[in-house]
Each structure stands twice: as C-alpha cells, then as structure tokens.
Write a protein that holds these residues in place. Structure first.
Motif, PDB file in Angstrom:
ATOM      1  N   LEU A   1       0.741  -1.186   0.145  1.00  0.00           N
ATOM      2  CA  LEU A   1      -0.085   0.070   0.055  1.00  0.00           C
ATOM      3  C   LEU A   1       0.949   1.435  -0.071  1.00  0.00           C
ATOM      4  CD1 LEU A   1      -2.879  -0.931   2.341  1.00  0.00           C
ATOM      5  CD2 LEU A   1      -2.902  -1.012  -0.157  1.00  0.00           C
ATOM      6  N   THR A   2       2.208   1.155  -0.001  1.00  0.00           N
ATOM      7  CA  THR A   2       3.013   2.315  -0.208  1.00  0.00           C
ATOM      8  C   THR A   2       2.985   2.696  -1.675  1.00  0.00           C
ATOM      9  OG1 THR A   2       5.085   1.029  -0.441  1.00  0.00           O
ATOM     10  CG2 THR A   2       4.481   1.946   1.579  1.00  0.00           C
TER      11      THR A   2
ATOM     12  N   VAL B   1      -7.234  -0.442  -4.302  1.00  0.00           N
ATOM     13  CA  VAL B   1      -7.935  -1.326  -3.301  1.00  0.00           C
ATOM     14  C   VAL B   1      -9.021  -0.083  -2.719  1.00  0.00           C
ATOM     15  CG1 VAL B   1      -7.541  -1.912  -0.618  1.00  0.00           C
ATOM     16  CG2 VAL B   1      -6.102  -2.575  -2.464  1.00  0.00           C
ATOM     17  N   LEU B   2      -8.442   1.180  -2.682  1.00  0.00           N
ATOM     18  CA  LEU B   2      -9.345   2.140  -2.077  1.00  0.00           C
ATOM     19  C   LEU B   2      -9.895   3.308  -3.028  1.00  0.00           C
ATOM     20  CD1 LEU B   2      -6.844   2.886   0.836  1.00  0.00           C
ATOM     21  CD2 LEU B   2      -8.759   1.906   1.235  1.00  0.00           C
TER      22      LEU B   2
ATOM     23  N   ARG C   1     -10.763  -5.857   4.969  1.00  0.00           N
ATOM     24  CA  ARG C   1     -10.959  -6.922   4.087  1.00  0.00           C
ATOM     25  C   ARG C   1      -9.694  -7.059   3.278  1.00  0.00           C
ATOM     26  NH1 ARG C   1     -15.903  -4.495   3.626  1.00  0.00           N
ATOM     27  NH2 ARG C   1     -15.379  -3.238   1.875  1.00  0.00           N
ATOM     28  N   TYR C   2      -9.066  -6.221   2.851  1.00  0.00           N
ATOM     29  CA  TYR C   2      -8.078  -6.411   1.971  1.00  0.00           C
ATOM     30  C   TYR C   2      -6.876  -7.156   2.797  1.00  0.00           C
ATOM     31  CZ  TYR C   2      -3.639  -5.078  -0.481  1.00  0.00           C
ATOM     32  OH  TYR C   2      -2.317  -5.172  -1.432  1.00  0.00           O
TER      33      TYR C   2
ATOM     34  N   LEU D   1      -5.314 -13.382   9.019  1.00  0.00           N
ATOM     35  CA  LEU D   1      -4.117 -13.228   8.241  1.00  0.00           C
ATOM     36  C   LEU D   1      -3.187 -11.960   8.777  1.00  0.00           C
ATOM     37  CD1 LEU D   1      -2.264 -14.389   5.953  1.00  0.00           C
ATOM     38  CD2 LEU D   1      -3.598 -12.837   4.339  1.00  0.00           C
ATOM     39  N   TYR D   2      -4.137 -10.846   8.925  1.00  0.00           N
ATOM     40  CA  TYR D   2      -3.527  -9.824   9.480  1.00  0.00           C
ATOM     41  C   TYR D   2      -4.302  -9.323  10.791  1.00  0.00           C
ATOM     42  CZ  TYR D   2      -0.173  -8.981   6.041  1.00  0.00           C
ATOM     43  OH  TYR D   2       0.921  -9.134   4.905  1.00  0.00           O
ATOM     44  N   VAL D   3      -3.782  -8.690  11.675  1.00  0.00           N
ATOM     45  CA  VAL D   3      -4.555  -7.911  12.679  1.00  0.00           C
ATOM     46  C   VAL D   3      -4.278  -6.582  12.385  1.00  0.00           C
ATOM     47  CG1 VAL D   3      -2.423  -8.291  14.412  1.00  0.00           C
ATOM     48  CG2 VAL D   3      -4.664  -8.066  15.389  1.00  0.00           C
TER      49      VAL D   3
END
Length: 130
Positions: free
Chosen positions: A9-10, A18-19, A64-65, A72-74
């Motif tokens: 996302l950088t 995504v956004l 969601r991403y 998967l991620y927190v």
C-alpha cells in the motif's frame, strides 16, 4: 482513519486499486517492529520500519484487503508523534508470519492477534513523522 503502511500500500497505484479515497500524509517510521518478507510483508518485534502515513475513510475495505476477519493480519492502534495537528494514534496491520511463509515468527504460543496486541501495548511501539 490514519494507517502506517510499509508494503504494497505504499505504492499509489496499488492503493488506488484497493481504495476509492485515500491520501498519503508523508513519510513515517515505525519503531519497535521491523519488516520481514514472506508472501507479503509483515512485522516482528524489534527494530524500525520505514513507510508512509496513509489516510482513508475506508477502514472496512482495508480490513477486508488485509484479511483481518480470517486472521491473516491484525490491525492494532499505536501512538503517533507527528505534530499538533496529527492524530494521537494510527493503525498498523501486522501479518501472521506463519501464514505468510516468513522466515521468523512471534515468540508466543498464544493466539496471534492477542500476542501482537499485548506486545504493542506493553512495548515501546510507535509511529513518528520523518
């Protein structure tokens, strides 16, 4: 929502897929967690990580991403020191190294989200404007 981003996302082109609405608010550095790579980048205790501060109103889209619901991620909230007009905290997404085939793991047998949240709340983890 302000988010410290350090991986895919950088890249503005990737963030744009995504956004719908986002803005970069400058370079930033995360202390207390360092980047490691697996299938996707993630973070483990110690060190520093360079990245960017991103603003978006699309928190649910980012969750969601990043696969928050599946574990998967927190997403954790950490202090931010960026000036008088800056938010006091920013979000950081930390991926499960085991599930991302990374070379390192978090030192705990507790569930991954609890381990990350406890570490971030009890350690000197924060984001600073660069």
């Amino acid at each position: 929502m302000h988010v410290f981003v350090y991986g895919t996302l950088t890249d503005p082109d990737r963030a744009g897929t995504v956004l719908d609405e986002f803005e970069y608010r400058g370079p930033a550095e995360l202390t207390g967690l360092r980047r490691i790579d697996g299938c996707y980048p993630t973070l483990v205790p110690g060190g520093r990580t360079s990245g960017r501060l991103l603003w978006t109103p699309e928190c649910a889209t980012l969750d969601r991403y990043e696969g928050v619901e599946s574990g998967l991620y927190v997403r954790v909230s950490v202090p931010y020191t960026g000036g008088a007009d800056a938010p006091s905290t920013v979000s950081v997404y930390v991926g499960d190294p085991e599930r991302l085939d990374a070379s390192e793991a978090w030192p705990s047998t507790d569930p991954f989200p609890e381990t990350v949240r406890r570490y971030c709340s009890m350690s000197d983890v924060s984001v600073h404007r660069v």
